[in-house]
Design a protein around this motif. Structure first.
Motif, PDB file in Angstrom:
ATOM      1  N   ILE A 186      12.383  -0.904   3.278  1.00 24.69           N
ATOM      2  CA  ILE A 186      12.314   0.489   1.964  1.00 24.69           C
ATOM      3  C   ILE A 186      12.931  -0.409   0.762  1.00 24.69           C
ATOM      4  CG2 ILE A 186      12.437   2.750   1.311  1.00 24.69           C
ATOM      5  CD1 ILE A 186      12.201   2.770   4.500  1.00 24.69           C
ATOM      6  N   SER A 187      14.462  -0.650   0.206  1.00 31.23           N
ATOM      7  CA  SER A 187      15.510  -1.227  -0.475  1.00 31.23           C
ATOM      8  C   SER A 187      14.777  -2.348  -1.127  1.00 31.23           C
ATOM      9  CB  SER A 187      16.561  -1.417   0.001  1.00 31.23           C
ATOM     10  OG  SER A 187      17.302  -0.822   0.611  1.00 31.23           O
ATOM     11  N   SER A 188      14.133  -2.918  -0.823  1.00 33.52           N
ATOM     12  CA  SER A 188      13.113  -3.884  -1.423  1.00 33.52           C
ATOM     13  C   SER A 188      12.596  -3.149  -3.125  1.00 33.52           C
ATOM     14  CB  SER A 188      12.411  -4.849  -0.504  1.00 33.52           C
ATOM     15  OG  SER A 188      11.056  -4.390   0.108  1.00 33.52           O
TER      16      SER A 188
ATOM     17  N   THR B 215       0.608  -0.897  -0.138  1.00 35.07           N
ATOM     18  CA  THR B 215       0.192   0.482  -0.154  1.00 35.07           C
ATOM     19  C   THR B 215       0.521   1.406   0.191  1.00 35.07           C
ATOM     20  OG1 THR B 215       0.379   0.212   2.294  1.00 35.07           O
ATOM     21  CG2 THR B 215      -1.749  -1.373   1.285  1.00 35.07           C
ATOM     22  N   LEU B 216       2.132   0.790   0.597  1.00 30.03           N
ATOM     23  CA  LEU B 216       3.082   2.526   0.329  1.00 30.03           C
ATOM     24  C   LEU B 216       3.439   2.102  -0.873  1.00 30.03           C
ATOM     25  CD1 LEU B 216       5.575   1.652   3.134  1.00 30.03           C
ATOM     26  CD2 LEU B 216       3.516   2.819   3.926  1.00 30.03           C
ATOM     27  N   LEU B 217       3.254   1.641  -2.333  1.00 34.45           N
ATOM     28  CA  LEU B 217       3.178   1.954  -3.242  1.00 34.45           C
ATOM     29  C   LEU B 217       2.543   2.592  -4.047  1.00 34.45           C
ATOM     30  CD1 LEU B 217       5.656  -1.551  -3.995  1.00 34.45           C
ATOM     31  CD2 LEU B 217       6.281   1.308  -3.232  1.00 34.45           C
ATOM     32  N   SER B 218       2.376   3.536  -5.159  1.00 36.68           N
ATOM     33  CA  SER B 218       2.278   4.172  -6.091  1.00 36.68           C
ATOM     34  C   SER B 218       3.004   3.565  -7.091  1.00 36.68           C
ATOM     35  CB  SER B 218       1.223   5.416  -5.825  1.00 36.68           C
ATOM     36  OG  SER B 218       2.464   6.422  -5.332  1.00 36.68           O
ATOM     37  N   LEU B 219       2.489   3.055  -8.131  1.00 38.81           N
ATOM     38  CA  LEU B 219       3.356   1.607  -9.053  1.00 38.81           C
ATOM     39  C   LEU B 219       2.288   2.865 -10.480  1.00 38.81           C
ATOM     40  CD1 LEU B 219       3.938  -1.826  -8.372  1.00 38.81           C
ATOM     41  CD2 LEU B 219       5.752   0.641  -8.117  1.00 38.81           C
ATOM     42  N   SER B 220       3.130   3.621 -11.539  1.00 37.74           N
ATOM     43  CA  SER B 220       2.893   3.947 -12.923  1.00 37.74           C
ATOM     44  C   SER B 220       2.925   2.877 -13.216  1.00 37.74           C
ATOM     45  CB  SER B 220       3.074   4.914 -13.299  1.00 37.74           C
ATOM     46  OG  SER B 220       3.225   6.050 -12.272  1.00 37.74           O
TER      47      SER B 220
ATOM     48  N   ALA C 298      15.365  11.114   0.939  1.00 34.91           N
ATOM     49  CA  ALA C 298      14.044  12.268   0.900  1.00 34.91           C
ATOM     50  C   ALA C 298      13.511  12.468  -0.884  1.00 34.91           C
ATOM     51  CB  ALA C 298      13.746  13.599   1.740  1.00 34.91           C
ATOM     52  N   GLU C 299      14.291  13.083  -1.025  1.00 30.72           N
ATOM     53  CA  GLU C 299      14.629  13.180  -2.425  1.00 30.72           C
ATOM     54  C   GLU C 299      13.999  11.613  -3.755  1.00 30.72           C
ATOM     55  OE1 GLU C 299      17.689  15.173  -3.471  1.00 30.72           O
ATOM     56  OE2 GLU C 299      17.104  17.347  -2.582  1.00 30.72           O
ATOM     57  N   GLY C 300      14.602  11.140  -3.102  1.00 28.32           N
ATOM     58  CA  GLY C 300      15.122   9.105  -3.962  1.00 28.32           C
ATOM     59  C   GLY C 300      13.692   8.958  -3.874  1.00 28.32           C
ATOM     60  N   LEU C 301      13.063   8.897  -3.020  1.00 26.94           N
ATOM     61  CA  LEU C 301      12.047   8.127  -2.359  1.00 26.94           C
ATOM     62  C   LEU C 301      10.715   9.362  -3.017  1.00 26.94           C
ATOM     63  CD1 LEU C 301      12.344   7.104   1.551  1.00 26.94           C
ATOM     64  CD2 LEU C 301      12.308   6.514  -0.598  1.00 26.94           C
ATOM     65  N   LYS C 302      10.903  10.728  -3.579  1.00 26.08           N
ATOM     66  CA  LYS C 302       9.793  11.547  -3.901  1.00 26.08           C
ATOM     67  C   LYS C 302       9.850  10.791  -5.309  1.00 26.08           C
ATOM     68  CE  LYS C 302       8.618  16.199  -3.668  1.00 26.08           C
ATOM     69  NZ  LYS C 302       8.553  17.555  -3.539  1.00 26.08           N
ATOM     70  N   GLU C 303      11.178  10.915  -5.679  1.00 30.39           N
ATOM     71  CA  GLU C 303      11.320  10.431  -6.732  1.00 30.39           C
ATOM     72  C   GLU C 303      10.146   9.624  -7.191  1.00 30.39           C
ATOM     73  OE1 GLU C 303      15.139  11.147  -8.950  1.00 30.39           O
ATOM     74  OE2 GLU C 303      14.775  12.909  -8.492  1.00 30.39           O
ATOM     75  N   ARG C 304       9.833   8.155  -6.955  1.00 30.90           N
ATOM     76  CA  ARG C 304       9.290   6.937  -6.689  1.00 30.90           C
ATOM     77  C   ARG C 304       8.097   7.011  -5.942  1.00 30.90           C
ATOM     78  NH1 ARG C 304      14.569   6.799  -7.246  1.00 30.90           N
ATOM     79  NH2 ARG C 304      15.690   4.874  -8.315  1.00 30.90           N
ATOM     80  N   GLY C 305       7.487   7.632  -5.664  1.00 27.17           N
ATOM     81  CA  GLY C 305       6.319   8.769  -5.050  1.00 27.17           C
ATOM     82  C   GLY C 305       6.112   7.935  -3.914  1.00 27.17           C
ATOM     83  N   ILE C 306       7.341   7.840  -2.879  1.00 25.60           N
ATOM     84  CA  ILE C 306       6.799   7.578  -1.713  1.00 25.60           C
ATOM     85  C   ILE C 306       7.686   8.133  -1.044  1.00 25.60           C
ATOM     86  CG2 ILE C 306       7.332   5.596   0.317  1.00 25.60           C
ATOM     87  CD1 ILE C 306       8.708   3.473  -2.409  1.00 25.60           C
ATOM     88  N   PRO C 307       6.606   8.903   0.688  1.00 28.13           N
ATOM     89  CA  PRO C 307       7.010   9.908   1.015  1.00 28.13           C
ATOM     90  C   PRO C 307       7.942   9.750   2.458  1.00 28.13           C
ATOM     91  CG  PRO C 307       4.763  10.211   0.800  1.00 28.13           C
ATOM     92  CD  PRO C 307       5.076   9.363   0.303  1.00 28.13           C
ATOM     93  N   LEU C 308       8.919  10.741   2.864  1.00 24.44           N
ATOM     94  CA  LEU C 308      10.270   9.564   3.591  1.00 24.44           C
ATOM     95  C   LEU C 308       9.160   9.383   5.429  1.00 24.44           C
ATOM     96  CD1 LEU C 308      12.720   8.817   4.775  1.00 24.44           C
ATOM     97  CD2 LEU C 308      13.331  10.950   4.673  1.00 24.44           C
ATOM     98  N   ALA C 309       8.362  10.446   5.174  1.00 26.04           N
ATOM     99  CA  ALA C 309       7.635  10.381   6.298  1.00 26.04           C
ATOM    100  C   ALA C 309       6.594   8.993   6.831  1.00 26.04           C
ATOM    101  CB  ALA C 309       6.534  11.397   6.870  1.00 26.04           C
ATOM    102  N   ALA C 310       6.167   8.524   5.397  1.00 24.11           N
ATOM    103  CA  ALA C 310       5.540   7.759   5.209  1.00 24.11           C
ATOM    104  C   ALA C 310       5.882   6.069   5.843  1.00 24.11           C
ATOM    105  CB  ALA C 310       4.897   7.063   4.091  1.00 24.11           C
ATOM    106  N   VAL C 311       7.563   5.948   5.219  1.00 24.72           N
ATOM    107  CA  VAL C 311       8.556   4.462   5.791  1.00 24.72           C
ATOM    108  C   VAL C 311       9.722   5.660   6.619  1.00 24.72           C
ATOM    109  CG1 VAL C 311       7.728   4.199   3.677  1.00 24.72           C
ATOM    110  CG2 VAL C 311      10.160   5.535   3.628  1.00 24.72           C
ATOM    111  N   SER C 312       9.232   6.475   7.526  1.00 19.92           N
ATOM    112  CA  SER C 312      10.215   6.548   8.226  1.00 19.92           C
ATOM    113  C   SER C 312      11.013   5.580   9.259  1.00 19.92           C
ATOM    114  CB  SER C 312      10.496   7.727   7.887  1.00 19.92           C
ATOM    115  OG  SER C 312       9.068   7.986   9.727  1.00 19.92           O
TER     116      SER C 312
END
Length: 361
Positions: free
Chosen positions: A194-196, A38-43, A173-187
């Motif tokens: 997260i790496s997976s 649910t943390l992933l919003s895949l295009s 934070a920037e790297g995760l944001k590019e993949r649609g994952i806010p750092l706060a959501a997975v901190s």
């Protein structure tokens, strides 16, 4: 696995390629936790016509751009015992023949097809061995993991931010944001979890999200459907414990460097998959180490500990637990391909136990 594996392009320990091994070795464990999806919003991401996820062949590129380096890789790969072949025959006097298949824990249809002769060997087997038989029940697996939250989450009141320098936090934070994952959501998640998510090409993630089974899971599911005996060599908790045993800084650096890889992830996945399909599994680790060293100044930091805990220790456990099952014969055993080669690989360990093992193709 392609652990998982075989090493996709993430680095679990301060280097790019080494996380691939961790993924191929434990990928099915991670994706079994459907709640994390649910943390992933895949295009939408589509595979190429051959089932691959695109990317360029790093081996072909190296042959042209740096033939000396390529020759060195070939020499290193040639020195690895049992480095050629993904499908092996296991024989012992007085019992029916068994088989060993090295797998990639991915949904690529070319991998699912298996090498020549494997499908027939599977059909004639009475027992199927996979790394974890819990893989056939996602809900049960998720429930088991929820009973061990400390293996996946930071449960001491801390977050990932507590372990990062300001510049590292910004990169993450920037790297995760590019993949649609806010750092706060997975901190609060362990960094290797997260790496997976970020260490695989989008099309592989999309296939999995759509319900496609990776090879090991499909073999286990078919075993249940066909009334075969299904055996696992490890529990999912044990697999997670192996990952969690490595220092958090090791995993954090891996995560940050993985995010910095960008499109190289697809390149590494393509190259490792092509090597796997060519049954050149002995070339995979040397290639990934080479890529890691090229991309990271700290490529060797922590590698020995990583390899010991994630590969060698688990090889010994698998061999010990597989031995009494193989003694009965008519077994089809499927584990991550990188568990097979090397002096401490499954093939050599099983030979020491008295089994005769030979490559089928």
């Amino acid at each position: 696995m392609f652990q998982q594996f075989i090493k996709p392009a993430c680095e679990i320990a301060q280097r790019l390629g080494d996380n691939v091994l961790a993924l191929i070795a434990t990928l099915h464990v991670l994706f079994a936790l459907s709640l994390i999806a649910t943390l992933l919003s895949l295009s939408p991401a589509h595979a190429a016509s051959d089932g691959s996820c695109g990317g360029k062949d790093l081996i072909a590129e190296m042959q042209t751009s740096d033939p000396v380096r390529y020759a060195g890789l070939q020499k290193e790969a040639a020195a690895i015992p049992n480095g050629k072949g993904t499908f092996w025959k296991i024989e012992k006097a007085g019992v029916p023949t068994s088989y060993l298949l090295g797998t990639m824990h991915v949904t690529d249809p070319r991998v699912l097809a298996m090498p020549k002769g494997a499908a027939t060997a599977y059909e004639t087997s009475k027992t199927v061995i996979v790394e974890s038989d819990e893989v056939v029940d996602d809900r049960k697996a998720a429930a088991t993991m929820m009973m061990q939250p400390q293996l996946m989450m930071l449960t001491d009141g801390k977050s990932i931010k507590d372990f990062l320098k300001p510049e590292e936090e910004q990169k993450l934070a920037e790297g995760l944001k590019e993949r649609g994952i806010p750092l706060a959501a997975v901190s609060k998640m362990k960094p290797w979890m997260i790496s997976s998510f970020v260490a695989l090409p989008a099309c592989e993630m999309s296939r999995k999200a759509a319900g496609a089974s990776f090879l090991d899971k499909k073999l286990a599911e078919d075993a249940v459907k066909q009334g075969k005996t299904l055996k696992g060599l490890e529990t999912m908790v044990e697999q997670l414990q192996a990952m969690d045993s490595l220092p958090i800084q090791f995993h954090l650096q891996a995560l940050i460097e993985t995010l910095e890889l960008g499109d190289t992830i697809a390149d590494v996945m393509k190259t490792t998959t092509d090597l796997y399909l060519a049954q050149e599994i002995g070339m995979i680790m040397p290639l990934m180490k080479s890529v890691s060293e090229e991309k990271s100044q700290s490529a060797n930091d922590g590698y020995a500990d990583f390899e010991q805990r994630i590969v060698t220790d688990r090889n010994k456990t698998m061999a010990t637990r597989a031995r009494p099952i193989l003694d009965q014969g008519a077994v089809f055993m499927a584990v991550g391909a990188l568990h097979l080669p090397g002096k401490d690989g499954l093939i050599e360990l099983l030979r020491k136990d008295g089994f005769t093992i030979s490559a089928v193709n």
